[in-house]
Enzyme design. Structure first.
Site, mmCIF file in Angstrom:
data_model
loop_
_atom_site.group_PDB
_atom_site.id
_atom_site.type_symbol
_atom_site.label_atom_id
_atom_site.label_comp_id
_atom_site.label_asym_id
_atom_site.label_seq_id
_atom_site.Cartn_x
_atom_site.Cartn_y
_atom_site.Cartn_z
ATOM 1 C CD GLU A 2 36.129 82.414 36.697
ATOM 2 O OE1 GLU A 2 35.169 82.181 35.951
ATOM 3 O OE2 GLU A 2 36.568 81.590 37.514
ATOM 4 C CG ASP A 3 34.097 85.976 39.206
ATOM 5 O OD1 ASP A 3 34.224 85.734 37.989
ATOM 6 O OD2 ASP A 3 33.561 85.183 40.009
#
Length: 714
Positions: free
Chosen positions: A76-77
């Site tokens: 996600e990051d």
């Protein structure tokens, strides 16, 4: 390096060296991926994945779960994708990380829809592998531990989400230790003042109560030793949120919550549990009605234990829980115990079986839910089960939410049983399908192949599975009905263009589907039937396409039109049995024989009014008018409002009602609208077949001597 070294040291207590090395490799990848990133606390971001993995290690989860905890945010990051994780650590780990990863590219109208879609993705991933939820709960727990770094509004939002979603899921999966900390942290963030007051009061009163429980604990330990029963006798203290919830639900002041402290007895076997229970009841009198046998009938999450409340010293009630060591492990670790003992050890089988059953129900809800928000609402219903236990005729126990009805029971047995449910017998007696069930009852469902879910069921079913299935059926039914109505409306409109649906068999005319962003003709018919598109405009667009030079079937030449109804102008026939997309106006209650007019209302479908209805002028200005007429044969009854003016005499209402019932006419409602010393005005809602039938009722009412006038209310 200290946090990762500590993690590896704890992991070596139950994992092999090569597995710990793999966890360390995952740490190196995560540290590199999150380099330069910081948390709201100011700490390097990698401290969060290490803490999440540490929680999973404390739960003694397998290597794949711990690695997934370490890498749960990289997809996600950071630029690292699923393929890289699968290549370095295997597909199993990659799937776990993907299941936890939020959906970052959802386009939705509101935060609620985005969040609901995230919940749905996570819950569905959990049905494939429950470890997804274990990683997510560990992630949430560490976020709650560091919540103070966020703004107050963010803290409240995350705390409410934790109490509404994550804590109940932990309960359902039997993760008692995680559940208690999540609840206390969520309560502290959401209601900080209440938390501080209860915490301070518990500290103030802890000494006296704890001393009394300690004395009972010593007495029980001595009695069991005298009788040769080996057991561990431990003290137990309610956590703060549990105390608050009891105060709120029971409406009690804190000083009346008497089971803050209790006793837990751990033994070696099920048989020993009942032997200890007998000894305890011989030592102290039990309080009537407070004994619960969760060994014979486990909770939904597989929890098993004997609960009893004793009259302690000076009448102080003290709760005692008696369970085996294996039951205790399940009570504390729940489904996580199965993940640890997945080599075939049976000690976690109860929790695992019940969790799997619940996850299968989640999949069924997903199939029938219309959107993510509705799906999450169904799941929430099942996350708060104040339960009752009922039996099938074969003696099988079914656990249902309190307030459940025979329809909820039918769906709990099997979806097909629920969908074909026709009647029910409770303890051998015929009973209404909306009857609330009580613990201990035996329920038998009568089914029929012709039976279908009734739209009224949605008003009284309480379980998520029943609600999801009934709503899903009604949506499918509504779509089928809207497709049929839309087809008829479009065919009617095409006749005004000297066309019909039969003449539009080539694909060229239906290229307008792309123009309307629709997948098929059924979607177009459904939109028309629900009033979302005007049939006349669609017909004109289709007619225009037939005039194109490439068309194989050119449109017939225009001819003069008469003002009257011709062979191309056929009304939509109404039988009153069309279902949810054809509605009769409640303002005028039309019946067969009345002149009628139809209006397409967006989202509701076709609404039919009597020709003289006072609302027609307003409807004409807002909605498309549709030519409708009654079908030649109509086989149903219709409600009609009737006012009867009578002399104000004793018993006149009963006399008029008897005259109506004498014609075998059903009276839906009755009341007195107005009354003075001389006259009264009675209001009836009756069911008739048509105007002829209504005229017969009027003639019968007029035979009552006290009747002055009859009016049909419109």
């Amino acid at each position: 390096m200290a946090p990762i070294s500590d993690l590896c040291t704890r992991a070596r207590e139950y994992l092999e060296p090569r597995q710990v090395e793999t966890i360390y490799r995952a740490y190196l990848l995560g540290a590199e991926a999150h380099r330069g990133q910081q948390r709201a606390t100011g700490d390097p971001y990698i401290t969060h994945p290490i803490a999440v993995s540490g929680i999973l290690v404390d739960m003694r989860l397998d290597t794949e779960s711990v690695i997934a905890g370490m890498l749960h945010d990289v997809m996600e990051d950071t630029p690292i994708g699923k393929e890289r994780i699968a290549r370095d650590f295997g597909k199993e780990v990659a799937d776990l990380v993907d299941g936890v990863t939020k959906l970052s590219q959802i386009e939705a109208a509101s935060r609620a829809v985005v969040q609901a879609e995230n919940y749905r993705k996570m819950l569905l991933a959990m049905t494939d592998d429950v470890r997804v939820m274990l990683v997510k709960l560990a992630d949430r727990l560490h976020n709650m531990r560091t919540l103070d770094a966020l703004r107050p509004d963010q803290r409240r939002r995350i705390a409410r989400e934790t109490l509404e979603i994550y804590s109940p899921i932990a309960i359902r999966l039997g993760l008692n230790v995680l559940k208690e900390e999540l609840e206390d942290l969520g309560f502290r963030a959401l209601y900080p003042n209440r938390y501080k007051v209860i915490q301070a009061e518990l500290r103030r009163t802890r000494g006296n109560r704890k001393r009394a429980v300690k004395n009972v604990q010593t007495a029980i330990r001595r009695r069991l030793r005298q009788e040769g029963l080996e057991a561990r006798v431990l003290g137990r203290e309610k956590h703060i949120y549990s105390v608050y919830r009891k105060m709120r639900d029971k409406k009690l002041p804190l000083e009346q919550v008497l089971d803050v402290y209790g006793i837990r007895v751990l033994v070696s076997s099920v048989d020993m549990c009942y032997r200890v229970l007998g000894s305890v009841h011989n030592l102290y009198k039990p309080r009537p009605g407070r004994f619960k046998d969760y060994i014979a009938i486990p909770k939904a999450n597989g929890y098993q234990s004997l609960h009893t409340v004793l009259f302690g010293p000076r009448g102080l009630p003290i709760e005692v829980q008696i369970r085996s060591q294996e039951m205790h492990e399940i009570a504390e670790s729940g489904i996580a115990a199965h993940v640890l003992y997945k080599d075939g050890n049976a000690r976690a089988s109860v929790a695992h079986r019940r969790a799997r059953n619940w996850m299968r129900e989640i999949l069924e809800m997903q199939k029938t839910a219309g959107d993510p928000v509705e799906f999450i609402e169904h799941v929430k219903v099942d996350l708060f089960p104040d339960t009752v236990f009922v039996f099938t005729p074969a003696g099988e126990i079914k656990e249902l939410a309190r307030g459940s009805t025979p329809v909820d029971f039918a769906y709990a047995v099997h979806t097909d049983i629920g969908n074909t449910c026709q009647a029910a017998r409770i303890d051998g007696r015929p009973s209404s399908l909306r009857t609330p069930l009580s613990t201990g009852q035996t329920v038998e469902i009568v089914t029929s192949r012709k039976a279908r879910p009734d739209p009224t069921w949605i008003n009284f079913v309480v379980t998520g599975k029943a609600q999801a299935n009934v709503r899903g059926y009604l949506k499918r039914l509504r779509r089928d009905e809207s497709i049929d109505l839309g087809r008829r409306l479009l065919d009617q409109a095409l006749r005004r263009e000297d066309l019909s649906l039969r003449k539009l068999r080539s694909g060229r005319e239906w290229e307008i589907l792309d123009e309307f962003s629709l997948d098929n003709r059924e979607d177009l018919f459904a939109d028309i039937g629900l009033g979302r598109r005007a049939a006349g405009l669609v017909a004109k667009r289709l007619a225009a396409s037939t005039r194109s030079p490439e068309s194989d079937e050119p449109r017939a030449e225009e001819g003069p039109r008469s003002n009257g109804r011709d062979k191309n102008h056929i009304p939509i026939f109404i039988a009153g049995t069309e279902g949810m997309v054809v509605n009769l106006g409640k303002c005028c209650r039309p019946i067969p024989g009345d002149p009628i007019v139809g209006f397409l209302s967006s989202g509701r479908g076709l609404v039919v009014h009597a020709g003289g209805c006072g609302n027609i002028p307003d409807l004409d200005a807002k909605h498309e008018c549709i030519d409708v007429d009654w079908a030649p044969t109509v086989d149903r009854e219709f409600p009609v409002d009737v006012r009867v003016e009578v002399e104000n005499r004793k018993g006149v209402l009963a006399t008029v009602a008897a005259a109506i019932s004498g014609l075998d006419v059903n009276i839906d409602a009755v009341g007195i609208v107005d009354r003075d010393g001389i006259n009264s005005e009675l209001a009836f809602t009756i069911e008739v077949n048509d105007r002829t039938h209504l005229a017969q009722v009027f003639r019968r009412i007029r035979t009552v001597p006290l009747v002055r006038r009859i009016i049909r209310q419109a």
